[in-house]
Design an enzyme around this catalytic site. Structure first.
Site, PDB file in Angstrom:
ATOM      1  N   ARG A  60     -20.096  10.640   8.821  1.00 45.91           N
ATOM      2  CA  ARG A  60     -21.058  10.855  10.179  1.00 45.91           C
ATOM      3  C   ARG A  60     -22.589  10.819   9.808  1.00 45.91           C
ATOM      4  NH1 ARG A  60     -20.478  14.869  15.411  1.00 45.91           N
ATOM      5  NH2 ARG A  60     -22.581  14.076  16.571  1.00 45.91           N
ATOM      6  N   ASN A  67     -15.087   6.693  18.921  1.00 48.39           N
ATOM      7  CA  ASN A  67     -16.374   6.105  18.824  1.00 48.39           C
ATOM      8  C   ASN A  67     -16.292   4.995  17.806  1.00 48.39           C
ATOM      9  OD1 ASN A  67     -17.963   6.908  21.096  1.00 48.39           O
ATOM     10  ND2 ASN A  67     -17.980   8.826  20.251  1.00 48.39           N
ATOM     11  N   CYS A  72     -15.156   7.931  27.925  1.00 52.54           N
ATOM     12  CA  CYS A  72     -16.310   8.858  27.374  1.00 52.54           C
ATOM     13  C   CYS A  72     -16.624   9.945  28.353  1.00 52.54           C
ATOM     14  CB  CYS A  72     -17.423   7.938  27.253  1.00 52.54           C
ATOM     15  SG  CYS A  72     -18.897   8.633  26.889  1.00 52.54           S
ATOM     16  N   HIS A  98     -22.482   4.334  26.419  1.00 51.37           N
ATOM     17  CA  HIS A  98     -23.562   5.023  25.524  1.00 51.37           C
ATOM     18  C   HIS A  98     -24.689   4.001  26.009  1.00 51.37           C
ATOM     19  CE1 HIS A  98     -21.169   7.836  22.675  1.00 51.37           C
ATOM     20  NE2 HIS A  98     -20.782   7.974  24.117  1.00 51.37           N
ATOM     21  N   TYR A 116     -28.198   8.811  26.048  1.00 53.46           N
ATOM     22  CA  TYR A 116     -28.001   8.026  25.126  1.00 53.46           C
ATOM     23  C   TYR A 116     -29.219   6.827  24.908  1.00 53.46           C
ATOM     24  CZ  TYR A 116     -23.813   9.772  22.878  1.00 53.46           C
ATOM     25  OH  TYR A 116     -23.016  10.701  22.164  1.00 53.46           O
TER      26      TYR A 116
HETATM   27  C1  G6P Z   1     -20.843  13.065  23.721  1.00 56.87           C
HETATM   28  C2  G6P Z   1     -20.464  11.669  23.580  1.00 56.87           C
HETATM   29  C3  G6P Z   1     -19.192  11.355  22.899  1.00 56.87           C
HETATM   30  C4  G6P Z   1     -19.567  11.987  21.252  1.00 56.87           C
HETATM   31  C5  G6P Z   1     -19.971  13.391  21.716  1.00 56.87           C
HETATM   32  C6  G6P Z   1     -20.598  14.032  20.150  1.00 56.87           C
HETATM   33  O1  G6P Z   1     -19.545  13.903  24.233  1.00 56.87           O
HETATM   34  O2  G6P Z   1     -19.968  11.030  24.785  1.00 56.87           O
HETATM   35  O3  G6P Z   1     -19.004  10.080  22.504  1.00 56.87           O
HETATM   36  O4  G6P Z   1     -18.542  11.920  20.583  1.00 56.87           O
HETATM   37  O5  G6P Z   1     -20.964  13.449  22.504  1.00 56.87           O
HETATM   38  O6  G6P Z   1     -20.663  15.265  20.291  1.00 56.87           O
HETATM   39  P1  G6P Z   1     -20.627  16.185  18.943  1.00 56.87           P
HETATM   40  O7  G6P Z   1     -20.705  17.540  19.548  1.00 56.87           O
HETATM   41  O8  G6P Z   1     -19.855  15.626  17.968  1.00 56.87           O
HETATM   42  O9  G6P Z   1     -22.413  15.898  18.363  1.00 56.87           O
HETATM   43 MN    MN Z   2     -18.938   9.130  24.444  1.00 57.04          MN
END
Ligand code: G6P
Ligand code: MN
Ligand code: MN
Length: 419
Positions: free
Chosen positions: A90, A145, A165, A195, A242
């Site tokens: 990531r 994702n 989501c 997103h 997003y």
């Molecule tokens: C939101 C999105 C998810 C994503 C997450 C990331 O919930 O809908 O798709 O995975 O944010 O959260 P994080 O705490 O990992 O940045």
């Molecule tokens: Mn999401």
């Protein structure tokens, strides 16, 4: 009923368990199996999950295993919530595009493509192995994702899958709190791709409060989604947060260049969470979990599993589902994110009013990219990667797409089956 969570070693799992624990009457789960390759995480998360259930007086038993087949056998639904390459991959997704002046994000742009390329082959292999032991009727609920691309891969390969989501449910809860309404009173005119969505209506007890949200609560909503109130008022909609990667792309890039990547922040939160989870005295969901982006993910998941496994009566949920003419300007096999009626036969999108050109154009553009991204994920090859990047509205230039393609492949060489 038995539920299987693939990627059950995730620090998000207690969020899901908490949702199950709180819905004892609406979802009769008696066994939850967490499947994960990481045995240490499995044991900590597994034991903590059991404590959460016990403390809530829920009778379900939690089992953990590294063996996918035994974990999935007999499951009524299988939840996919995995991250190929973990936070290290990531971090790469969030940083390598910045060198080219492009946004570093794990689900959109070049980073999102990298994630799709790593993930699609793994998820398809998992789905295939699951189907062998469960039979073809077991539902796959995909949170992995990029949800749109991964769900499209699953559905077009013939799996019974719905993508989920938390953006829609998060906005529904936000509006409920803002206006003093219960979540069930709030329905969203949510349209787009995962997103990449806009709220074109916000109904509270059937009355559209969107104009009021934009006028009276404009600044609050703007802060919530990270975009200017004036932009929302001009468009007459609430974009998902997003969309800031599109409408404020260059500003986001400038900020990202000065801040640690989200992966780094999340790694610290995860470290803290794992410490809390490992403490036998802790029997409730810790506060630190709310620092993750997945708020309400558990409610959405529990409601969806309920609708897919039991419900004779269809329920309305925002899900990722095959288009099949719902948005007439997209191919039928594109996966879109819209309110749908969900029952044990699956999800059927509700009719959508004609989409304004300002949104339809971007939706079409990104759908073209998603098609090419999936081609690259399924068939491999550096040039397919470059083709997808060239088609992405946030990239689009030949020299940048070429450079990003080489970087993406180099960064992910160990995690791409063909590289
Ligand atoms: C939101 C999105 C998810 C994503 C997450 C990331 O919930 O809908 O798709 O995975 O944010 O959260 P994080 O705490 O990992 O940045
Ligand atoms: Mn999401
Ligand atoms: Mn096995």
């Amino acid at each position: 009923m038995k539920l299987t969570v693939v990627g059950g070693g995730s620090t998000y799992t207690p969020e899901l368990i908490d949702g199950i624990a709180g819905r004892r009457t609406s979802l009769a789960v008696d066994e939850i199996v967490l499947v994960d390759p990481d045995e240490h995480r499995l044991s900590v998360i597994g034991e903590f999950s059991q404590r959460l259930l016990d403390h809530a007086g829920h009778p379900a038993r939690v089992r953990t295993t590294t063996d996918l087949e035994s974990g999935a056998e007999g499951a009524a639904a299988v939840l996919l919530q995995l991250r190929v390459g973990g936070q290290a991959a990531r971090r790469s997704d969030e940083t390598f595009p910045l060198e080219c002046g492009c946004v570093g994000q794990e689900t959109t742009g070049a980073g999102g493509l990298a994630k799709a390329l790593r993930t699609v082959p793994v998820v398809l292999d998992i789905a295939e192995r699951v189907r062998k032991v469960t039979g073809p009727d077991t539902w796959i609920v995909n949170f992995t994702n990029p949800v749109g691309i991964v769900t499209r891969a699953l559905v077009q390969s013939g799996f019974r899958a719905v993508g989920l989501c938390n953006v829609a449910i998060g906005f529904q809860r936000y509006v409920g709190k803002l206006l003093g309404a219960a979540p069930e009173q709030v329905r969203l005119g949510h349209v787009g791709l995962n997103h990449l969505t806009w709220e074109r209506q916000v109904l509270v007890d059937g009355v559209d409060v969107l104009p009021r949200l934009l006028s009276e609560f404009g600044e609050d909503v703007a802060a919530h989604i990270g975009l200017p109130a004036e932009l929302m008022r001009r468009l007459g909609v609430v974009p998902s947060y997003y969309l800031k990667y599109f409408y404020s792309h260059d500003e986001v890039v400038a900020t990202q260049r000065t801040e640690p990547p989200r992966a780094e922040v999340v790694s610290l939160v995860e470290k803290e969470l794992m410490g809390v989870y490992a403490d036998p005295a802790v029997v409730t969901k810790p506060e630190a979990l709310s620092q993750r982006g997945g708020a309400y993910y558990s409610e959405a998941a529990v409601q969806l599993v309920h609708a897919l496994t039991g419900g004779e009566q269809g329920e309305e949920h925002v899900v990722n589902v095959q288009n099949n003419g719902t948005l007439p300007f997209l191919p039928d096999d594109a996966v879109i994110e819209v309110p749908s009626i969900v029952d044990s036969n699956g999800a059927v999108p509700l009719p959508v009013a004609p989409v304004e050109p300002a949104f339809a154009g971007l939706i079409s553009h990104v759908t073209g990219y998603e098609y090419l991204a999936l081609e690259a994920a399924l068939h491999g090859g550096r040039d397919r990667v470059a083709n997808a990047l060239l088609a992405h509205p946030l990239i689009g230039q030949w020299s940048i797409a070429e450079k990003l393609a080489d970087q993406l492949v180099a960064e992910n060489a160990d995690l791409l089956p063909w590289a």
